[in-house]
Design an enzyme around this catalytic site. Structure first.
Site, PDB file in Angstrom:
ATOM      1  N   SER A  86     -22.644  35.453  -5.511  1.00  0.00           N
ATOM      2  CA  SER A  86     -22.844  35.689  -6.532  1.00  0.00           C
ATOM      3  C   SER A  86     -21.794  36.205  -7.485  1.00  0.00           C
ATOM      4  O   SER A  86     -22.090  36.472  -8.835  1.00  0.00           O
ATOM      5  CB  SER A  86     -24.230  36.736  -6.631  1.00  0.00           C
ATOM      6  OG  SER A  86     -23.714  37.716  -6.114  1.00  0.00           O
ATOM      7  N   THR A 204     -24.430  40.547  -9.380  1.00  0.00           N
ATOM      8  CA  THR A 204     -23.407  40.849 -10.278  1.00  0.00           C
ATOM      9  C   THR A 204     -22.514  41.953  -9.977  1.00  0.00           C
ATOM     10  O   THR A 204     -23.527  43.099  -9.709  1.00  0.00           O
ATOM     11  CB  THR A 204     -24.116  40.896 -11.801  1.00  0.00           C
ATOM     12  OG1 THR A 204     -24.607  39.681 -12.116  1.00  0.00           O
ATOM     13  CG2 THR A 204     -22.901  41.265 -12.629  1.00  0.00           C
ATOM     14  N   THR A 222     -19.488  37.858 -12.576  1.00  0.00           N
ATOM     15  CA  THR A 222     -20.669  37.121 -11.659  1.00  0.00           C
ATOM     16  C   THR A 222     -20.480  35.663 -11.872  1.00  0.00           C
ATOM     17  O   THR A 222     -19.947  34.932 -12.824  1.00  0.00           O
ATOM     18  CB  THR A 222     -21.970  37.679 -12.393  1.00  0.00           C
ATOM     19  OG1 THR A 222     -23.071  37.013 -11.488  1.00  0.00           O
ATOM     20  CG2 THR A 222     -22.215  36.883 -13.587  1.00  0.00           C
ATOM     21  N   ARG A 232     -25.631  27.488 -18.880  1.00  0.00           N
ATOM     22  CA  ARG A 232     -26.311  28.659 -18.748  1.00  0.00           C
ATOM     23  C   ARG A 232     -25.311  29.823 -18.521  1.00  0.00           C
ATOM     24  O   ARG A 232     -24.505  29.916 -17.818  1.00  0.00           O
ATOM     25  CB  ARG A 232     -27.385  28.792 -17.578  1.00  0.00           C
ATOM     26  CG  ARG A 232     -28.356  30.211 -17.666  1.00  0.00           C
ATOM     27  CD  ARG A 232     -27.751  31.405 -16.730  1.00  0.00           C
ATOM     28  NE  ARG A 232     -28.526  32.213 -16.890  1.00  0.00           N
ATOM     29  CZ  ARG A 232     -28.178  33.585 -16.085  1.00  0.00           C
ATOM     30  NH1 ARG A 232     -27.137  33.434 -15.674  1.00  0.00           N
ATOM     31  NH2 ARG A 232     -29.136  34.549 -16.227  1.00  0.00           N
ATOM     32  N   THR A 255     -27.285  44.410 -13.864  1.00  0.00           N
ATOM     33  CA  THR A 255     -27.506  43.523 -12.740  1.00  0.00           C
ATOM     34  C   THR A 255     -29.002  42.885 -12.821  1.00  0.00           C
ATOM     35  O   THR A 255     -29.601  43.528 -13.451  1.00  0.00           O
ATOM     36  CB  THR A 255     -27.002  43.985 -11.645  1.00  0.00           C
ATOM     37  OG1 THR A 255     -26.927  42.690 -10.729  1.00  0.00           O
ATOM     38  CG2 THR A 255     -27.823  45.033 -10.847  1.00  0.00           C
ATOM     39  N   GLY A 256     -28.815  41.628 -12.386  1.00  0.00           N
ATOM     40  CA  GLY A 256     -30.310  41.206 -12.305  1.00  0.00           C
ATOM     41  C   GLY A 256     -30.520  40.074 -13.338  1.00  0.00           C
ATOM     42  O   GLY A 256     -29.384  39.349 -13.770  1.00  0.00           O
TER      43      GLY A 256
HETATM   44  N1  GLY Z   1     -26.965  39.319 -14.313  1.00  0.00           N
HETATM   45  C1  GLY Z   1     -26.263  38.173 -14.273  1.00  0.00           C
HETATM   46  C2  GLY Z   1     -26.724  36.697 -14.838  1.00  0.00           C
HETATM   47  O1  GLY Z   1     -27.997  37.048 -15.086  1.00  0.00           O
HETATM   48  O2  GLY Z   1     -26.116  36.009 -14.880  1.00  0.00           O
END
Ligand code: GLY
Length: 343
Positions: A86, A204, A222, A232, A255-256
């Site tokens: 990730s 992340t 990330t 995106r 993160t998330g």
């Molecule tokens: N938090 C990382 C993402 O949504 O790309």
């Protein structure tokens, strides 16, 4: 064990002895944050794999180095780790099979730099730093970011590893886009090895540090959501969302599911709440509650975790779901904590 895994395990061990990786106490009891380590230097980072990154950041901090240098060196460990699917090299690709990376960095003077949807460069954090230091801009995206990186000596590399390509091909069979929640210790086991059982998402690395001169710095990097739509970009390279540093008050990172963090400008919110007197943990909790308030039903099925550090060296975290861990390294402690969560 892969050579990169071996290399950073060795480097971590060299820094602070076997205690770092083999301690029985590595996974401290849960629900215990915002204490100890009130003196600089200190570095904290998201997730249990953050401990490996902290080890390299600590090499800078223990010599009296700058927080900015520490966080850059720290998150590079995760970026180079092919087992971490990730972040950086080995990250899971977008739905078309391209590994696209997002990163940002911020120093003690409100200087910041960011790259979004950068391809072929193993260390997007260092490109983000160069954007900050060598251009009049804050953000470079896509081809422009790549062009800038190549012009400044970064090497063009294939970042899609065999195992991430395999995971992508497997995903293509159904092509169902579904963020997967991080559940406790799913992504990495105690020795840093990969746990079986599915694809990780949203791991992340966000790292913030307070150096011996009492200055803050932060970095966030990330590969974003696995199999995301082409183009995106999540919260991680968005200053104020995935990361914010205010040298008067503190620093925060997230993160998330990035879309939810962007909607509340999460990291900036948390720093502002600390300015109003909240502890790092209380501020992170308030950030989580804002996400829940906006969409209570949706919040039950996604993960977001916040992590914050104030100028006193106090830290705290909070997440929507169980399973968000964070790593701490200072002169007095070296631990991985489980953050409190709403659900
Ligand atoms: N938090 C990382 C993402 O949504 O790309």
């Amino acid at each position: 064990m892969s050579s990169s895994r071996r290399k950073f395990l060795q480097s971590a061990a060299a820094v602070s002895s076997a205690a770092l990786l083999s301690s029985e106490n590595l996974f401290a009891s849960t629900q215990k944050v915002s204490q100890a380590a009130k003196t600089a230097p200190i570095v904290i980072s998201t997730w249990d794999f953050g401990r490996f990154a902290n080890a390299d950041a600590w090499k800078v901090l223990e010599k009296g180095g700058r927080a900015l240098d520490a966080v850059e060196a720290g998150v590079q460990v995760a970026e180079a780790d092919e087992l971490n699917q990730s972040v950086g090299y080995g990250g899971l690709p977008d739905r078309d099979g391209n590994v696209t990376l997002d990163a940002c960095i911020m120093d003690e003077f409100y200087n910041c730099g960011s790259v979004m949807a950068l391809e072929h460069i193993k260390h997007p954090i260092s490109v983000a730093r160069m954007v900050m230091e060598k251009t009049p801009h804050v953000i470079l995206v896509g081809d422009g970011a790549l062009q800038f990186a190549l012009a400044n000596g970064f090497k063009k590399e294939n970042l899609l590893t065999e195992s991430s390509e395999k995971a992508w091909k497997e995903w293509l069979k159904t092509a169902k886009y579904e963020p997967i929640q991080n559940i406790e210790n799913k992504s990495y086991n105690k020795d840093g090895g990969k746990m079986p059982g599915g694809i990780d998402n949203h791991d992340t690395i966000g790292m913030v540090a307070l150096d011996a001169n009492n200055n803050l710095g932060g970095a966030c990097t990330t590969s974003g959501m696995a199999f995301k739509m082409r183009g995106r970009v999540g919260d991680s390279p968005v200053i104020g969302a995935g990361l914010y540093v205010d040298n008067e008050i503190g620093a925060a990172t997230a993160t998330g599911v990035g879309e939810e963090v962007i909607r509340i400008v999460g990291s900036h919110l948390i720093v502002e709440l600390m300015r109003q007197g909240m502890s790092p943990e209380a501020a992170c909790k308030e950030g989580v509650l804002r996400i829940i308030k906006r969409n209570p039903e949706k919040s039950k099925g996604i993960q977001v975790g916040f992590l914050a550090l104030n100028k006193k060296g106090e830290y705290g975290a909070y997440a929507l779901q169980k399973g968000f861990t964070f790593s701490v390294k200072s002169g007095s402690e070296e631990k991985v904590y489980s953050a409190k969560s709403h659900y």
